[in-house]
Design a protein around this motif. Structure first.
Motif, PDB file in Angstrom:
ATOM      1  N   ALA A   1      -5.784  15.221 -38.200  1.00 49.23           N
ATOM      2  CA  ALA A   1      -5.179  13.908 -38.477  1.00 49.23           C
ATOM      3  C   ALA A   1      -4.350  13.435 -37.290  1.00 49.23           C
ATOM      4  O   ALA A   1      -4.398  12.254 -36.918  1.00 49.23           O
ATOM      5  CB  ALA A   1      -4.306  13.994 -39.732  1.00 49.23           C
ATOM      6  N   VAL A   2      -3.613  14.352 -36.674  1.00 50.00           N
ATOM      7  CA  VAL A   2      -2.761  13.968 -35.539  1.00 50.00           C
ATOM      8  C   VAL A   2      -3.606  13.681 -34.299  1.00 50.00           C
ATOM      9  O   VAL A   2      -3.415  12.673 -33.619  1.00 50.00           O
ATOM     10  CB  VAL A   2      -1.717  15.077 -35.243  1.00 50.00           C
ATOM     11  CG1 VAL A   2      -1.000  14.816 -33.916  1.00 50.00           C
ATOM     12  CG2 VAL A   2      -0.706  15.169 -36.387  1.00 50.00           C
ATOM     13  N   THR A   3      -4.551  14.543 -34.002  1.00 52.58           N
ATOM     14  CA  THR A   3      -5.250  14.423 -32.721  1.00 52.58           C
ATOM     15  C   THR A   3      -6.354  13.368 -32.743  1.00 52.58           C
ATOM     16  O   THR A   3      -6.803  12.932 -31.685  1.00 52.58           O
ATOM     17  CB  THR A   3      -5.851  15.779 -32.289  1.00 52.58           C
ATOM     18  OG1 THR A   3      -6.664  16.281 -33.347  1.00 52.58           O
ATOM     19  CG2 THR A   3      -4.756  16.778 -31.972  1.00 52.58           C
ATOM     20  N   GLN A   4      -6.796  12.943 -33.921  1.00 47.93           N
ATOM     21  CA  GLN A   4      -7.837  11.909 -33.941  1.00 47.93           C
ATOM     22  C   GLN A   4      -7.212  10.507 -33.843  1.00 47.93           C
ATOM     23  O   GLN A   4      -7.915   9.537 -33.629  1.00 47.93           O
ATOM     24  CB  GLN A   4      -8.734  12.016 -35.183  1.00 47.93           C
ATOM     25  CG  GLN A   4      -8.103  11.570 -36.461  1.00 47.93           C
ATOM     26  CD  GLN A   4      -9.012  11.665 -37.679  1.00 47.93           C
ATOM     27  OE1 GLN A   4      -8.682  11.124 -38.705  1.00 47.93           O
ATOM     28  NE2 GLN A   4     -10.144  12.345 -37.614  1.00 47.93           N
ATOM     29  N   ASP A   5      -5.895  10.432 -33.968  1.00 42.70           N
ATOM     30  CA  ASP A   5      -5.200   9.155 -33.943  1.00 42.70           C
ATOM     31  C   ASP A   5      -4.288   9.124 -32.712  1.00 42.70           C
ATOM     32  O   ASP A   5      -3.297   9.844 -32.644  1.00 42.70           O
ATOM     33  CB  ASP A   5      -4.366   9.018 -35.229  1.00 42.70           C
ATOM     34  CG  ASP A   5      -3.630   7.683 -35.315  1.00 42.70           C
ATOM     35  OD1 ASP A   5      -3.285   7.105 -34.258  1.00 42.70           O
ATOM     36  OD2 ASP A   5      -3.390   7.237 -36.450  1.00 42.70           O
TER      37      ASP A   5
ATOM     38  N   ARG B   1      -8.339   1.887 -28.800  1.00 41.99           N
ATOM     39  CA  ARG B   1      -8.380   2.063 -30.263  1.00 41.99           C
ATOM     40  C   ARG B   1      -7.661   3.361 -30.612  1.00 41.99           C
ATOM     41  O   ARG B   1      -7.826   4.360 -29.925  1.00 41.99           O
ATOM     42  CB  ARG B   1      -9.837   2.177 -30.738  1.00 41.99           C
ATOM     43  CG  ARG B   1     -10.598   0.869 -30.808  1.00 41.99           C
ATOM     44  CD  ARG B   1     -12.002   1.145 -31.311  1.00 41.99           C
ATOM     45  NE  ARG B   1     -11.946   1.828 -32.606  1.00 41.99           N
ATOM     46  CZ  ARG B   1     -12.004   1.196 -33.769  1.00 41.99           C
ATOM     47  NH1 ARG B   1     -12.194  -0.094 -33.813  1.00 41.99           N
ATOM     48  NH2 ARG B   1     -11.909   1.873 -34.900  1.00 41.99           N
ATOM     49  N   ARG B   2      -6.870   3.311 -31.689  1.00 40.28           N
ATOM     50  CA  ARG B   2      -6.203   4.545 -32.116  1.00 40.28           C
ATOM     51  C   ARG B   2      -7.232   5.585 -32.547  1.00 40.28           C
ATOM     52  O   ARG B   2      -7.088   6.773 -32.272  1.00 40.28           O
ATOM     53  CB  ARG B   2      -5.259   4.262 -33.295  1.00 40.28           C
ATOM     54  CG  ARG B   2      -3.974   3.586 -32.869  1.00 40.28           C
ATOM     55  CD  ARG B   2      -3.131   3.177 -34.054  1.00 40.28           C
ATOM     56  NE  ARG B   2      -2.715   4.317 -34.886  1.00 40.28           N
ATOM     57  CZ  ARG B   2      -1.780   4.232 -35.830  1.00 40.28           C
ATOM     58  NH1 ARG B   2      -1.160   3.074 -36.051  1.00 40.28           N
ATOM     59  NH2 ARG B   2      -1.458   5.286 -36.552  1.00 40.28           N
ATOM     60  N   LEU B   3      -8.262   5.120 -33.243  1.00 37.61           N
ATOM     61  CA  LEU B   3      -9.247   6.031 -33.831  1.00 37.61           C
ATOM     62  C   LEU B   3     -10.641   5.814 -33.229  1.00 37.61           C
ATOM     63  O   LEU B   3     -11.026   4.682 -32.944  1.00 37.61           O
ATOM     64  CB  LEU B   3      -9.354   5.790 -35.343  1.00 37.61           C
ATOM     65  CG  LEU B   3      -8.098   6.054 -36.177  1.00 37.61           C
ATOM     66  CD1 LEU B   3      -8.224   5.394 -37.541  1.00 37.61           C
ATOM     67  CD2 LEU B   3      -7.879   7.554 -36.331  1.00 37.61           C
TER      68      LEU B   3
END
Ligand SMILES: Nc1ncnc2c1ncn2[C@@H]1O[C@H](COP(=O)(O)OP(=O)(O)O)[C@@H](O)[C@H]1O
Ligand SMILES: [Mg+2]
Length: 372
Positions: A100-104, A140-142
């Motif tokens: 969750a942290v590293t994909q965003d 993009r964040r994601l």
């Protein structure tokens, strides 16, 4: 007769070339991989069973939960909910929280700040009255990869230009200042469940058009790299320990004025670690499987100066590549397409001069792709 030691079955969300190389590395250890991949012709299928389904397909996830000892990922852009569902049933490494942290990009940068890990200046697009002085990159964040999902803007871009870039990218962005870096580096490391850490040497990465083209391992400039190395090891160790990461993880870095800035983290095997297949005592793929399966980590020492050249867009004649002394060709079995990673070549040499000479030969064969 005593029964043979059990075989670990590792579920892998994703079925691309990273999954393929994980599966290939698992075979000698008696580790079997099962991938999940919705895309056609998954490269992993040559070496493992691949369930053809979306990453959050309930039936596929239930099958992994039933058949696997542990689940991992080979792409970080997987639904965190799917990992969380699995984590209630079996061991998931890396954990849903790490993914969750590293994909965003936003959460990842917040983690860098919280942990005192230096990073490029950044802001939310709406926080900026004007872009950064050195120029801005709206990301993009994601979901971005290989430089996709990014827009570069001139220095001191107007709020309107920033807003337009965000709209073009479909919203959910972060703005970074352009770092006038001397070079890009990365550190690939592994952390075991008991907290043991093994770090590969710091490597130099050369990108073009946002895509990794070459990795030199260890990073040239031994003297300077010793202090840089220590700083990178500190950053990666801090990050992995804080998030209780288990498995391989790559930290991408910029070197600027003799300092390191963290760019991004991938909680998985990484393109800049492909040289380890022939160039290190333990390849990053075996290392990742060892970590997630609860086995001891292997040594991460280099066997000699090594390099990796990505095959992008079009494939070279295999015979020509293999005629280069010390070259190893890794093809992913993917259909050619501009800017697509189709394979890579590694080379290990006795010294840096020999490595550089072999790299020159390889560049002439594979460095020129259809994308340029
Ligand atoms: N803030 C920055 N300053 C300068 N170059 C950058 C910056 N961010 C990214 N880049 C360049 O773009 C490449 C891809 O960006 P990155 O954030 O690593 O995204 P991706 O997920 O696509 O790898 C980097 O390797 C680097 O060459
Ligand atoms: Mg990157």
């Amino acid at each position: 007769m005593t029964a043979p030691p059990p075989t670990a079955t590792v579920g892998v969300l994703g079925g691309g070339q990273l999954g393929r190389m994980l599966a290939l590395a698992g075979a000698p250890l008696g580790i079997r991989c099962i991938g999940v991949e919705p895309a056609a012709d998954p490269p992993m299928a040559v070496a493992a069973e691949v369930l053809r389904a979306p990453y959050d397909d309930p039936a596929a996830l239930a099958e992994l939960a039933r058949r696997c000892d542990v689940v991992t990922i080979e792409v970080e852009h997987v639904p965190v909910d799917a990992l969380a569902w699995l984590a209630e049933r079996l061991v998931v490494r890396p954990s849903p929280q790490v993914v969750a942290v590293t994909q965003d990009r936003w959460l990842e940068k917040q983690a860098f700040v919280r942990l005192g890990i230096a990073t490029a200046p950044f802001a939310r697009p709406d926080e900026q009255t004007s872009g950064f002085e050195t120029g801005s990159i709206v990301k993009r964040r994601l979901g971005g990869f290989d430089g996709r999902g990014q827009v570069r803007l001139e220095r001191a871009a107007s709020p309107r230009a920033l807003a337009a870039a965000v709209t073009e990218l479909g919203g959910g962005c972060v703005v970074e200042g352009v770092v006038p870096f001397e070079r890009e580096l990365s550190l690939v490391a592994a952390r075991a469940a008991d907290g043991a850490v093994a770090c590969y040497p710091l490597v130099e990465n050369r990108h073009r058009d946002g895509i990794l083209r070459e990795t030199l391992a260890p990073a040239p400039g031994a003297g300077a790299a010793a202090t840089l190395s220590a700083s990178a090891v500190e950053m990666v160790t801090t990050f992995m320990a804080d998030l209780d990461h288990v498995g391989v993880l790559a930290l991408e870095l910029f070197e600027v004025n003799g300092r390191l800035l963290a760019n991004e983290v991938a909680p998985r095997v990484h393109n800049s670690g492909h040289w380890t297949i022939e160039g290190a005592t333990t390849s990053q793929f075996e290392q990742h499987l060892r970590a997630v399966a609860g086995l001891p980590l292997g040594a991460a020492a280099p066997r000699g100066p090594a390099a990796m050249v990505n095959v992008i867009g079009t494939e070279p004649e295999p015979g020509a590549v293999l005629a280069v002394a010390g070259a190893h060709l890794h093809r992913y079995g993917k259909a050619p397409r501009p800017d697509r990673k189709l394979g890579h070549v590694t080379v290990v040499a006795a010294d840096e001069r020999e490595r550089d000479a072999r790299l020159d030969e390889l560049r002439a064969l594979v460095g020129v792709s259809a994308s340029t």
